[in-house]
Design an enzyme around this catalytic site. Structure first.
Site, PDB file in Angstrom:
ATOM      1  N   HIS A  26     143.508  -7.023  90.622  1.00 13.61           N
ATOM      2  CA  HIS A  26     143.947  -8.268  91.272  1.00 13.61           C
ATOM      3  C   HIS A  26     145.184  -8.845  90.570  1.00 13.61           C
ATOM      4  O   HIS A  26     146.189  -9.162  91.220  1.00 13.61           O
ATOM      5  CB  HIS A  26     142.802  -9.285  91.244  1.00 13.61           C
ATOM      6  CG  HIS A  26     143.141 -10.599  91.861  1.00 13.61           C
ATOM      7  ND1 HIS A  26     142.817 -10.923  93.155  1.00 13.61           N
ATOM      8  CD2 HIS A  26     143.780 -11.690  91.363  1.00 13.61           C
ATOM      9  CE1 HIS A  26     143.246 -12.135  93.438  1.00 13.61           C
ATOM     10  NE2 HIS A  26     143.825 -12.631  92.353  1.00 13.61           N
ATOM     11  N   GLU A  27     145.091  -8.968  89.262  1.00 19.61           N
ATOM     12  CA  GLU A  27     146.214  -9.555  88.519  1.00 19.61           C
ATOM     13  C   GLU A  27     147.427  -8.636  88.513  1.00 19.61           C
ATOM     14  O   GLU A  27     148.569  -9.107  88.514  1.00 19.61           O
ATOM     15  CB  GLU A  27     145.774  -9.892  87.094  1.00 19.61           C
ATOM     16  CG  GLU A  27     144.641 -10.901  87.001  1.00 19.61           C
ATOM     17  CD  GLU A  27     144.944 -12.216  87.705  1.00 19.61           C
ATOM     18  OE1 GLU A  27     146.133 -12.579  87.839  1.00 19.61           O
ATOM     19  OE2 GLU A  27     143.981 -12.874  88.153  1.00 19.61           O
ATOM     20  N   HIS A  30     149.525  -9.383  91.577  1.00 19.98           N
ATOM     21  CA  HIS A  30     150.450 -10.501  91.349  1.00 19.98           C
ATOM     22  C   HIS A  30     151.629 -10.064  90.477  1.00 19.98           C
ATOM     23  O   HIS A  30     152.795 -10.357  90.772  1.00 19.98           O
ATOM     24  CB  HIS A  30     149.723 -11.648  90.633  1.00 19.98           C
ATOM     25  CG  HIS A  30     148.674 -12.332  91.450  1.00 19.98           C
ATOM     26  ND1 HIS A  30     148.893 -12.792  92.722  1.00 19.98           N
ATOM     27  CD2 HIS A  30     147.385 -12.664  91.142  1.00 19.98           C
ATOM     28  CE1 HIS A  30     147.792 -13.381  93.178  1.00 19.98           C
ATOM     29  NE2 HIS A  30     146.862 -13.296  92.241  1.00 19.98           N
TER      30      HIS A  30
END
Length: 405
Positions: A26-27, A30
């Site tokens: 997820h990170e 980003h």
């Protein structure tokens, strides 16, 4: 002491390993999109609290692992905190500070001064990465391991049940639900479980001819080996297939990706259906789980995988496959949760940026602050509700007692 160690290895360790993988992906979503747009990043962190590992690379980015492995974040240069979205006055002050320190025009490399469409893509990249992870996992499993399809053959009809009233007979084969063809009995179970009170139209093959039966599932309390005690829809059918009817299918890489998209879409659709039924009062919400329930589920899956085969190598392979499938499902859930339009979540940021794109100015600081307060309250309430569900339905008082003993 030994029991506590066994409990930790069975329940907590698998959960934390799966969660760490999902949070990292997820990170990274980003991070990668931000770097593609030239955004300066101060820190990439997995976990919170004191760092147990930290390294700064040649770009000045700190890579950190915290000792509390329950989340992560990417800190962009200029952020006051992980949820900061400055208003017009804050942007002017930040720009002046950056220009005074680094020179005129330096703010172009900072997240808050990127075009709003780029910021929206950066924010959406985290949940999108979770969906990509799930699709990838499913595609790999479908192409290497394959999928086992068990026809929905009726083995037993409960007397005085919706199925009996609908006219089901032993040996009927369910081939469709509400006009949609099905190939696996699991599709029937999933549809019926989320349709209590709603009439379901079944296409049934009986002695070589096709008929249509309509049954309305009734709400019943069930003890699920993975989810615990839940309330679901049932019509009073037991489904079973003969060994000759069971098919094992492996897809080629292209087909596997398509099936991965389909499986991910089906899980998202089921989630949306369930939430919609909660808001309309047709479900109690007892299937919502928090970290404790997810840890319990991962432990139950671990136990089932270990018990399935006494051979150590087969057990290890089965365990890896089970946890990998669980990671795909949990990744979809985390991606979906982060897209909810709640301030402090990615979806809340997207709402603020959508307003900025239309109004040509950021949301006022007072509105943002109020939004974050409401968002935190909503998240806290949701977590308390989910945790209470876990404690009620999974007998986690006994589970937590085992950890303490």
């Amino acid at each position: 002491m030994l029991d506590a160690l066994t409990t930790a290895l069975t329940y907590i360790v698998p959960f934390l390993l799966v969660l760490t993988l999902i949070v990292t992906i997820h990170e990274l979503g980003h991070f990668w999109v931000a770097r593609a747009f030239g955004v300066k990043v101060d820190r990439f962190a997995i976990g919170f609290g004191r760092a147990i590992f930290s390294r700064t690379d040649r770009h000045g980015i700190e890579w950190r692992v915290g000792w509390i492995p329950l989340g992560g974040y990417v800190k962009f240069s200029g952020d006051m905190d992980a949820s900061s979205v400055p208003d017009s006055r804050g942007l002017d002050a930040l720009k002046s500070e950056i220009n005074a320190r680094e020179g005129t025009g330096a703010e172009r490399d900072y997240f808050h001064f990127k075009p709003v469409w780029q910021r929206m893509l950066i924010v959406a990249a985290g949940p999108f990465a979770n969906f990509v992870l799930a699709i990838t996992i499913f595609a790999v499993l479908f192409s290497i391991v394959g999928v086992e399809l068990r026809p929905a053959r009726v083995a037993q009809v409960t007397p005085v049940s919706p199925a009996a009233e609908a006219g089901y007979l032993h040996g009927d084969l369910i081939t469709g639900l509400n006009g949609r063809p099905i190939e696996d009995a699991g599709e029937v179970t999933r549809k019926v479980s989320l349709s209590s009170g709603d009439a379901v139209r079944f296409t049934v093959e009986r002695q070589g001819r096709e008929i249509e039966l309509i049954a309305t599932p009734e709400r019943q309390v069930m003890d699920d080996p993975i989810a615990g005690r839940v309330t679901v829809g049932r019509i009073g059918l037991a489904l079973a297939s003969s060994r000759a009817e069971v098919r094992q299918i492996r897809y080629n890489p292209i087909e596997a990706v398509g099936q991965g998209f389909r499986e991910t879409g089906d899980i998202l659709g089921t989630t949306l259906t369930y939430l919609g039924r909660i808001f309309t009062g047709r479900e109690s919400g007892d299937q919502l789980s928090g970290p404790l329930g997810i840890a319990k589920a991962s432990g139950a899956l671990t136990n089932a995988a270990v018990a399935a085969n006494p051979d150590p190598l087969a057990t290890t392979i089965n365990l890896l496959l089970t946890l990998t499938s669980f990671a795909a499902i949990l990744s979809i859930g985390i991606g979906f949760l982060n897209l909810l339009p709640i301030p402090v979540l990615d979806g809340g940021h997207l709402v603020f940026y959508a307003y900025e794109a239309v109004a040509k100015k950021p949301v006022a600081a007072a509105v943002q602050e109020a939004g974050y307060r409401v968002g935190l309250a909503l998240l806290a309430g949701l977590m308390l509700f989910a945790t209470w569900n876990d404690l009620q339905k999974l007998n986690l008082f006994q589970f937590l007692g085992g950890l303490a003993s």
